[in-house]
Structures are given as C-alpha cells and as structure tokens.
Design an enzyme around this catalytic site. Sequence first.
Site, PDB file in Angstrom:
ATOM      1  N   THR A 193       0.848  -0.876   0.633  1.00  0.00           N
ATOM      2  CA  THR A 193       0.606  -0.142  -0.395  1.00  0.00           C
ATOM      3  C   THR A 193       0.939   1.314   0.122  1.00  0.00           C
ATOM      4  OG1 THR A 193      -0.415  -0.214   2.307  1.00  0.00           O
ATOM      5  CG2 THR A 193      -1.904  -1.008   1.159  1.00  0.00           C
ATOM      6  N   ALA A 237      -1.103   7.395   0.378  1.00  0.00           N
ATOM      7  CA  ALA A 237      -0.898   6.560   0.253  1.00  0.00           C
ATOM      8  C   ALA A 237      -2.670   6.146   0.405  1.00  0.00           C
ATOM      9  CB  ALA A 237      -0.529   5.305   1.267  1.00  0.00           C
ATOM     10  N   MET A 238      -2.514   5.139  -1.184  1.00  0.00           N
ATOM     11  CA  MET A 238      -3.985   4.185  -1.226  1.00  0.00           C
ATOM     12  C   MET A 238      -4.427   3.782  -0.617  1.00  0.00           C
ATOM     13  SD  MET A 238      -6.048   7.219  -2.908  1.00  0.00           S
ATOM     14  CE  MET A 238      -5.184   8.061  -1.178  1.00  0.00           C
ATOM     15  N   HIS A 239      -3.773   3.128   1.061  1.00  0.00           N
ATOM     16  CA  HIS A 239      -4.013   1.449   1.480  1.00  0.00           C
ATOM     17  C   HIS A 239      -5.666   1.071   1.098  1.00  0.00           C
ATOM     18  CE1 HIS A 239      -0.411   3.079   4.298  1.00  0.00           C
ATOM     19  NE2 HIS A 239      -1.446   4.160   4.081  1.00  0.00           N
ATOM     20  N   ASP A 240      -6.385   2.100   1.147  1.00  0.00           N
ATOM     21  CA  ASP A 240      -7.691   1.034   1.294  1.00  0.00           C
ATOM     22  C   ASP A 240      -7.967   0.221   0.380  1.00  0.00           C
ATOM     23  OD1 ASP A 240      -8.880   2.687   4.330  1.00  0.00           O
ATOM     24  OD2 ASP A 240      -7.235   0.145   3.976  1.00  0.00           O
TER      25      ASP A 240
END
Length: 310
Positions: A193, A237-240
Amino acid sequence: MNTYPVWIDCDIGVDDAIAIMAAHALPQIDLLGISTTCGNASQENTYRNAHRLNGLLGTDYPVYRGAVSPLCRELLTASHFHGNDGLGDVDLPVPPDAVYRVETAWDALYDAAVKHPHELRLIALGPLTNIATAFSKYPDLPGLLHSMLIMGGAAVGGNITPAAEFNIYCDPEAAELVFDSGVHIIMCGLDVTLKALLRPADWDELAATGTKAGKFVRDCVQCAWQFSQKFGLSGVAMHDSCPVLYLAHPELFRAEEAGVKIETRSTLTLGKTVTDLYSDKQFDEKNATVVLDVDRDRFIEILKNCIKSI
Ligand code: RIB
Ligand code: CA
C-alpha cells in the site's frame, strides 16, 4: 467479465472513502452493503461518513453500525491523518434521506453471506473488530464467505509503531481471531500500500474535471498530504484501494502464499503480523496471500478513471 458480490467493512477515513468510490465505479464489483467500525475516527463519525459518501455518490448503499471500541482495548483514532471527522474535515453534508438501519454490522454481514453462499467477497478496510464479532456470533460465517481481502498488517515494517500497521494494532485480538478462523485472507499490507501513492498532480487532475467527486478527492486528502510529506512520501498512500483493485485487477499485483500470525502480548511488537515469508522456519498453515508489489502507474490510472467516471 466476472461481477462479484462484495461487502465492505471500513472505518471511513479518507482512503476508505476513495476505495468505496472505486468499488462503486468498478464493473467487477456489486457492492451489497457497507458496515462501519471505529478506527480512523469514532463509530459515530465513521457511520456518519458512510452516509455522507452515499450523498456524494448519489447512492443508497445500505449502511450498518458496528463496534464503538476494540474487543478489549481502548479506542485509538487517527485524526492526524484523517482530520477530526475522518474525512479530512471537508464540507460534505449527510443526505436528508439517509436511512438509519437498526440491524448491526455483524448481523447484516451474516445475512448477506447467507443470501450469497460461498460467493460473497468480504473486504475489510479498518480494524477487524466487526469481523471478529461476526465470526464469534456466527461460527459458520467464515465457511460461507468466498474469500476475504483486507488492508492491514505488513510483512516488514509498520506505521503506528515500527512493528505494526494501524488496523491490526487497533485490535490485535480481533485480528488474531480472524486470521485463525480458517477463512483465506488476501492481505494488502504496507508492503504494497505504501507503493500505491496518489500524488498532487493526480488529485489536481481529478479536481480539474470539475466533478464533485474529483474535487472531493483533492480536498479530503490534504490533511493526509500534510502528514505524509513529513515522512518523505511523494503522495498519499491509497491503502484501502489496494484490496478493492486487487479483486478487480489482480494482474496489477504480485503476491505470495504465507503463514501469518498476530502478536497480541508483546508491548514492543504488539499488533505485528508475523509472516513466514522470509524465514527458514515455516508456519504449519498458509492462511494468507500476502500482497507485496503493485504496478503503481497502472493502479493509479485505473483509480483515477474510477473517480472520473462518477
Ligand atoms: O494503516 C492504514 C490503514 O489505517 C488504512 O485502512 C487507513 O484507512 C487506516 O484505517
Ligand atoms: Ca481504513
């Protein structure tokens, strides 16, 4: 093209919101419901944010309340990244026709799994408290799910501590119960991520489309951007969005099967997802697919196209 029945459990949060926008836009995903847990913000705020997102999208995805605190620990939130309200403190109203359902997150999730036996993909984007509660109340639920994809953990490193990632650290007992439940978990941890960075040029491009969705993405990430720059990151951060895009476009990612166990006792390494990826000593069971890498440019291109399509 396959279309999968999907349930999203989340702690809306800025990156949760963008992930749900992607899930809404991707043709491979039939989003059946959204359940909310405490995490990035209080349960009250994450639940309210799910309704706010329905208002932004013009949708009526069923929304269900979940846990107000972890199973056996104090609530830890992340206003430093998500703002006080969990959505970057942007102006986004709750729609006047919002439907406030009384069914709990865990009961609603179970009902959806029963209606879609062995087909439902469960995507968890926050602490795993709701999922652990559901698995405890309904022992047949893990076997009813097709699979589970999470944003959580890390084979190496951490964010909330040097050893642990926020979602797991918030409720390590819940994570332990879920990872030991027998459901196969596709784990999108920090290993992947932190490579999925949305950069200023990307959100400026989205805002320039003039759509409410594009401007919302630019506005809601600003608090997270201020925080991310302190750590030398070139974006947010586009973690999800990682588990969501993994489901629709697995070809973007590299992953390995591994055994994963959760540290629940140590103070120094509490919440660490211990994997056997880099160890001669292997765990008995490969209970997870650990996602380690992504084609960042293609990932962000698809994510931007999702937002532009709203
Ligand atoms: O560590 C990142 C995770 O914690 C993401 O899911 C973010 O939304 C926060 O919940
Ligand atoms: Ca989240």
